[in-house]
Design an enzyme around this catalytic site. Structure first.
Site, PDB file in Angstrom:
ATOM      1  N   HIS A  19       0.860  -1.194   0.000  1.00  0.00           N
ATOM      2  CA  HIS A  19       0.000   0.000   0.000  1.00  0.00           C
ATOM      3  C   HIS A  19       0.889   1.235   0.000  1.00  0.00           C
ATOM      4  O   HIS A  19       1.179   1.816   1.041  1.00  0.00           O
ATOM      5  CB  HIS A  19      -0.911  -0.036   1.234  1.00  0.00           C
ATOM      6  CG  HIS A  19      -1.989   1.000   1.226  1.00  0.00           C
ATOM      7  ND1 HIS A  19      -3.188   0.830   1.865  1.00  0.00           N
ATOM      8  CD2 HIS A  19      -2.059   2.231   0.653  1.00  0.00           C
ATOM      9  CE1 HIS A  19      -3.940   1.910   1.705  1.00  0.00           C
ATOM     10  NE2 HIS A  19      -3.262   2.780   0.975  1.00  0.00           N
ATOM     11  N   HIS A  21       1.424   4.649  -2.650  1.00  0.00           N
ATOM     12  CA  HIS A  21       1.092   5.383  -3.869  1.00  0.00           C
ATOM     13  C   HIS A  21       2.356   6.069  -4.388  1.00  0.00           C
ATOM     14  O   HIS A  21       2.951   6.894  -3.684  1.00  0.00           O
ATOM     15  CB  HIS A  21       0.030   6.440  -3.569  1.00  0.00           C
ATOM     16  CG  HIS A  21      -1.242   5.872  -3.015  1.00  0.00           C
ATOM     17  ND1 HIS A  21      -2.335   5.582  -3.811  1.00  0.00           N
ATOM     18  CD2 HIS A  21      -1.593   5.519  -1.750  1.00  0.00           C
ATOM     19  CE1 HIS A  21      -3.306   5.089  -3.057  1.00  0.00           C
ATOM     20  NE2 HIS A  21      -2.883   5.043  -1.798  1.00  0.00           N
ATOM     21  N   HIS A 209      -9.396   0.466  -1.494  1.00  0.00           N
ATOM     22  CA  HIS A 209      -9.395   1.179  -0.219  1.00  0.00           C
ATOM     23  C   HIS A 209     -10.797   1.060   0.387  1.00  0.00           C
ATOM     24  O   HIS A 209     -11.792   1.375  -0.273  1.00  0.00           O
ATOM     25  CB  HIS A 209      -9.089   2.664  -0.440  1.00  0.00           C
ATOM     26  CG  HIS A 209      -7.650   2.953  -0.749  1.00  0.00           C
ATOM     27  ND1 HIS A 209      -6.923   2.253  -1.674  1.00  0.00           N
ATOM     28  CD2 HIS A 209      -6.810   3.906  -0.246  1.00  0.00           C
ATOM     29  CE1 HIS A 209      -5.689   2.750  -1.733  1.00  0.00           C
ATOM     30  NE2 HIS A 209      -5.598   3.748  -0.873  1.00  0.00           N
ATOM     31  N   GLU A 212     -11.309   2.977   5.844  1.00  0.00           N
ATOM     32  CA  GLU A 212     -10.351   3.946   6.401  1.00  0.00           C
ATOM     33  C   GLU A 212     -11.161   5.043   7.076  1.00  0.00           C
ATOM     34  O   GLU A 212     -11.221   5.121   8.299  1.00  0.00           O
ATOM     35  CB  GLU A 212      -9.481   4.525   5.290  1.00  0.00           C
ATOM     36  CG  GLU A 212      -8.523   5.614   5.773  1.00  0.00           C
ATOM     37  CD  GLU A 212      -7.840   6.365   4.639  1.00  0.00           C
ATOM     38  OE1 GLU A 212      -6.878   7.089   4.930  1.00  0.00           O
ATOM     39  OE2 GLU A 212      -8.278   6.238   3.476  1.00  0.00           O
ATOM     40  N   ASP A 290       1.759   4.059   2.707  1.00  0.00           N
ATOM     41  CA  ASP A 290       0.699   4.826   2.056  1.00  0.00           C
ATOM     42  C   ASP A 290       1.268   5.936   1.169  1.00  0.00           C
ATOM     43  O   ASP A 290       1.528   5.726  -0.015  1.00  0.00           O
ATOM     44  CB  ASP A 290      -0.268   5.375   3.100  1.00  0.00           C
ATOM     45  CG  ASP A 290      -1.628   5.727   2.519  1.00  0.00           C
ATOM     46  OD1 ASP A 290      -1.806   5.628   1.296  1.00  0.00           O
ATOM     47  OD2 ASP A 290      -2.533   6.103   3.298  1.00  0.00           O
ATOM     48  N   ASP A 291       1.434   7.139   1.716  1.00  0.00           N
ATOM     49  CA  ASP A 291       1.987   8.279   0.978  1.00  0.00           C
ATOM     50  C   ASP A 291       3.141   8.853   1.806  1.00  0.00           C
ATOM     51  O   ASP A 291       2.989   9.883   2.482  1.00  0.00           O
ATOM     52  CB  ASP A 291       0.908   9.348   0.755  1.00  0.00           C
ATOM     53  CG  ASP A 291      -0.248   8.820  -0.078  1.00  0.00           C
ATOM     54  OD1 ASP A 291      -0.129   8.802  -1.309  1.00  0.00           O
ATOM     55  OD2 ASP A 291      -1.263   8.404   0.521  1.00  0.00           O
TER      56      ASP A 291
END
Length: 355
Positions: A19, A21, A209, A212, A290-291
């Site tokens: 996961h 991006h 996703h 969340e 994630d990011d």
């Protein structure tokens, strides 16, 4: 870096990241460099863009997922040439290598680039080149997952899925699977049933996703309507005991992102992420970044944050790492290689601590 005596063990674990991006790995430093290289004017009416330092400071004050996405999409504007996408991805892979990532299944958002007039070939060429370099230089294997932006009109998402260039990349194996990202509420997964049915028909791997900021029903609908094979985030699963038991029984893996959950105000602190509950019930999950450029931590930072919050044992960490390997979409041969590495690391550290 955590202060635990297990920090080096955490670093040495052969991690699989599921996961992450790629556009979310765009650090302020790289962003400003690419803006200069491509002569892209950054917003002059936002003091956050005064310098890389100011932008990084703003990233520490996100108030919601949508607040983050505002900056996320602005950042993408500096990505123009294939070399830009390659540089972006290589910056991530360098961090991943230091953190002990052995295999990465990375997301990218073609709609965010096609809408800017950037060709799919440009995006794919840059990311593919970086993946090949990462395997050669670092030994990191990887897969590409094409995500669709759920805040955009569903017909536009369907049209993008059917795009000839995307279809070609699905069929030739350049892209392994599809995902569903961007603002979760109020865009329930069932809106994208047609895309996921088409992806299944093509033999693509499928994730989304869910759970969340959205409710646990988004998780069950992703499983039942979209027929996904794993769930990204999924922390609201802990709120539905029946679904929790089902996910554990079926062995469906969650790709959990602890630091992201805190930064985006889904939880107040890492210890509120239901790590312990998932372990106790037998839910399989991996730990992910994630990011990372926006949330202040790459994958090892997330491992350390979880360890500081829950003080997990070597066996528990070995189990988490094993679940990540087994839940990956790489070949069985690659999984076997990583399991062997995991067992060697675990045996060494168990012996060291016992001695």
């Amino acid at each position: 870096m955590c202060n635990s005596h297990l920090h080096n063990f955490l670093q040495e674990l052969p991690k699989c990241e599921h996961h992450m991006h790629l556009e979310g790995a765009l650090t302020p430093e790289v962003l400003f460099n690419l803006a200069k290289r491509n002569n892209i004017a950054l917003p002059s009416d936002d003091e956050a863009f005064a310098s890389p330092e100011a932008l990084l400071a703003r990233y520490n004050r996100f108030t919601s997922l949508d607040d983050f996405l505002h900056y996320y999409y602005i950042g993408m504007s500096v990505l123009v040439e294939a070399s830009d996408f390659e540089d972006l991805a290589m910056d991530y892979f360098r961090h991943a290598n230091v953190d002990g990532v052995a295999h990465a299944e990375v997301f990218f958002d073609p709609q965010a680039h096609l809408s800017r007039g950037i060709s799919y070939a440009t995006v794919l060429t840059g990311f593919t080149s970086a993946r090949q370099r990462a395997e050669k230089e670092f030994g990191i294997t990887s897969e590409l997952i094409c995500c669709f932006l759920r805040h955009l009109p569903v017909p536009e998402c369907i049209e993008t899925f059917k795009n000839a260039d995307l279809q070609a990349s699905f069929k030739n194996g350049a892209v392994t699977g599809i995902g569903l990202d961007s603002s979760e509420k109020p865009f329930p997964p069932e809106l994208f049933k047609e895309i996921y049915a088409g992806a299944k028909e093509l033999g693509l791997r499928r994730t989304a996703h869910a759970g969340e900021e959205g409710p646990a029903t988004y998780i069950s609908n992703s499983l039942d309507v979209l027929n996904v094979e794993r769930i990204d985030h999924g922390i609201r699963l802990a709120e539905d005991e029946e679904l929790l038991r089902r996910v554990a029984k079926d062995g469906t893996m969650l790709s959990v992102c602890p630091l992201s959950n805190v930064v985006l105000c889904c939880v107040k602190e890492v210890k509120e992420v239901p790590i312990r509950k998932f372990l106790d019930v037998g839910v399989k999950f991996s730990i992910n970044s994630d990011d990372p450029a926006y949330f202040g931590g790459y994958v090892l930072d997330n491992y350390c944050a979880v360890h500081e919050a829950f003080d997990l044992t070597i066996d528990e960490w070995s189990g988490i790492c094993r679940a990540g390997i087994e839940g990956s979409w790489c070949s069985q041969t690659r999984k076997d290689e990583l399991i062997t590495r995991l067992e060697k690391v675990t045996t060494f550290w168990q012996s060291r601590l016992q001695g």
